[in-house]
Design a protein around this motif. Structure first.
Motif, short mmCIF file in Angstrom:
data_model
loop_
_atom_site.label_atom_id
_atom_site.label_comp_id
_atom_site.label_asym_id
_atom_site.label_seq_id
_atom_site.Cartn_x
_atom_site.Cartn_y
_atom_site.Cartn_z
N ASP A 52 0.85 -1.20 0.00
CA ASP A 52 0.00 0.00 0.00
C ASP A 52 0.89 1.25 0.00
N PHE A 53 2.15 1.08 -0.42
CA PHE A 53 3.04 2.23 -0.62
C PHE A 53 3.56 2.16 -2.04
N ASP A 54 4.11 3.28 -2.50
CA ASP A 54 4.48 3.39 -3.92
C ASP A 54 5.92 2.94 -4.16
N GLY A 55 6.25 2.79 -5.45
CA GLY A 55 7.61 2.46 -5.84
C GLY A 55 8.54 3.63 -5.56
N PRO A 57 10.58 6.94 -5.74
CA PRO A 57 10.31 8.13 -6.57
C PRO A 57 11.26 8.24 -7.76
N LEU A 60 9.98 6.12 -10.54
CA LEU A 60 8.80 6.73 -11.17
C LEU A 60 9.24 7.87 -12.08
N TYR A 249 10.12 -3.79 -6.78
CA TYR A 249 10.05 -2.32 -6.73
C TYR A 249 8.69 -1.80 -6.29
N HIS A 250 7.88 -2.65 -5.65
CA HIS A 250 6.58 -2.22 -5.10
C HIS A 250 5.66 -1.66 -6.18
N VAL A 251 5.71 -2.24 -7.38
CA VAL A 251 4.89 -1.75 -8.49
C VAL A 251 4.19 -2.94 -9.18
N TRP A 254 2.51 -2.73 -12.68
CA TRP A 254 3.24 -2.54 -13.92
C TRP A 254 3.35 -3.84 -14.72
#
Ligand code: PMP
Ligand code: GLN
Length: 399
Positions: A52-55, A57, A60, A249-251, A254
């Motif tokens: 529930d956190f993003d890749g 920065p 990105l 990478y927490h994505v 993708w």
């Protein structure tokens, strides 16, 4: 073509017959089902495995750069060269395998596509494939789509270990492939060097291929090493080794993964890959290549990052009624609920999503026959912000 003709062909009364299904026994996946239920009931979603956190920065930013600088047409079928080179470097650094990025690495639409192509590359009608239950949900259907037969061997004991005698007994001249998943979804168990030794003994004089589903390669805890099939020359020679940038990478959205395999296996793999997806979107591939080169320390920190989350979740649950054996790897924690209720796990997962507002995954659905699941356990994903884990633990401790 005149509009009259078009309308006549597809008018409201024209109903196509349902196709004869190749997978008539298969419904919608448990991940889709539980995430939808969580959404409907506003539950904390620890079911489907995604952070529930993003890749990072910087990653990105790199993808955004390529997206806005004209990198939007077809990339090469096997993946862009800088990404394949970066993967080759990573595999050499981590597992001391020197592989050729041009003939041994293929970028895929997630590990899911890589699993499909690897299985379809080697399994013919009547071939047997050994999988270990609880098994990730895509293996069995893909094997059957090839006309193959999945031979399910349950993992045993509280540690979900491989019963090597059962594997030995299952091997025969029809055995074409063994699928290994370490670190293991859904149990969080990891293979030891002894497992590798046993595998080696069993396959050395055979034509059996191996798939290493290693999407959680960077989530192995307590200083244990990851037994990648890339580490062992003799095993790599017969292996498709699969990983996923979604996990690393927490994505997960993708859907970019890859397959490392010796040239003769990669040749067949690409023969299929070129007609399944042909290739994978360009800007994300270039962004990943830059990030892999610039930030190799990112994946080296992942074991500590996720171990801290596992430890927090387990500590928070220490006062609860659950029996807990901390996961050795992955970002999933099994919680044994046998001291709380004797309900079947799928009933409980649904009830707790609706009544407690916390969603999990039942593990019996990963068995060929749910009856063979001797465990009363649910799987919880701890790839979540600490605040989410605290909220979830508070609910679970009240049971
Ligand atoms: N294998 C295992 C064991 C998984 O848990 C997953 C899903 N997360 C996959 C394969 C598929 O990975 P991807 O999302 O990259 O297709
Ligand atoms: N691998 C993810 C999990 O185990 C789910 C992937 C999917 O939804 N197909 O939760």
């Amino acid at each position: 073509m005149s509009s009259t003709l078009v309308n006549a062909a597809v008018g409201p009364s024209a109903v196509a017959p349902s196709p004869v299904s190749k997978l008539p026994d298969v419904g919608t996946t448990i991940f889709t089902t539980m995430s939808a239920l969580a959404q409907t009931h506003g539950a904390i979603n620890l079911s489907q495995g995604f952070p529930d956190f993003d890749g990072p920065p910087e990653l990105l930013e790199r993808v955004n750069y390529y997206l806005t600088h004209g990198f939007n047409q077809y990339p090469p079928m096997m993946g862009v060269a800088p990404l394949r080179q970066a993967i080759a470097q990573k595999v050499e650094d981590l597992y001391a395998l020197k592989c050729d990025p041009d003939s041994e690495i293929t970028v895929t639409a997630g590990a899911t596509e890589a699993l499909f192509c690897a299985i379809a590359s080697v399994v013919h009608a009547g071939d047997e494939v050994i999988v270990f239950d609880p098994a990730y949900d895509s293996y069995d259907p893909v094997i059957r789509l090839q006309g193959g037969v999945a031979v399910h061997i349950p993992l045993t004991g509280p540690a979900f270990g491989v019963d090597w005698q059962r594997v030995k007994d299952a091997i025969n001249e029809r055995t074409r492939l063994i699928i290994i998943n370490t670190p293991h979804n859904p149990t969080g168990s990891v293979w030891s060097e002894d497992d590798i030794h046993q595998l080696r003994e069993l396959v050395s004089d055979t034509n059996i291929y191996l798939i290493g589903d290693e999407v959680y390669e960077h989530m192995v805890f307590d200083q244990q090493g990851h037994t990648s099939l890339c580490r062992y020359d003799d095993l790599y020679a017969r292996s498709f080794v699969i990983s996923s940038f979604g996990k690393t990478y927490h994505v997960t959205g993708w859907k970019v993964g890859y397959c490392v395999a010796p040239e003769q296996l990669t040749t067949e793999f690409r023969r299929l890959h070129q007609y399944v997806t042909f290739t994978v979107n360009t800007p994300v591939q270039h962004g990943l290549a830059d990030f892999l080169q610039a930030r190799p320390e990112h994946h080296l920190q992942l074991p500590d990052f996720y171990q801290a989350k596992r430890d927090l979740f387990c500590e928070l649950l220490a006062p609860s009624q659950f029996k807990i054996r901390p996961a050795a790897g992955t970002y999933f924690q099994l919680l044994d609920y046998s001291q709380i209720t004797d309900e079947p796990d799928h009933v409980l997962a649904e009830r707790w999503t609706k009544e407690l507002g916390i969603a999990s995954i039942p593990i019996s659905v990963f068995y060929q026959d749910a009856e063979h699941c001797a465990h009363k356990a649910l799987r919880f994903c701890f790839a979540k912000d600490d605040a989410t884990l605290r909220q979830a633990a508070e609910i679970l401790c009240k049971l």
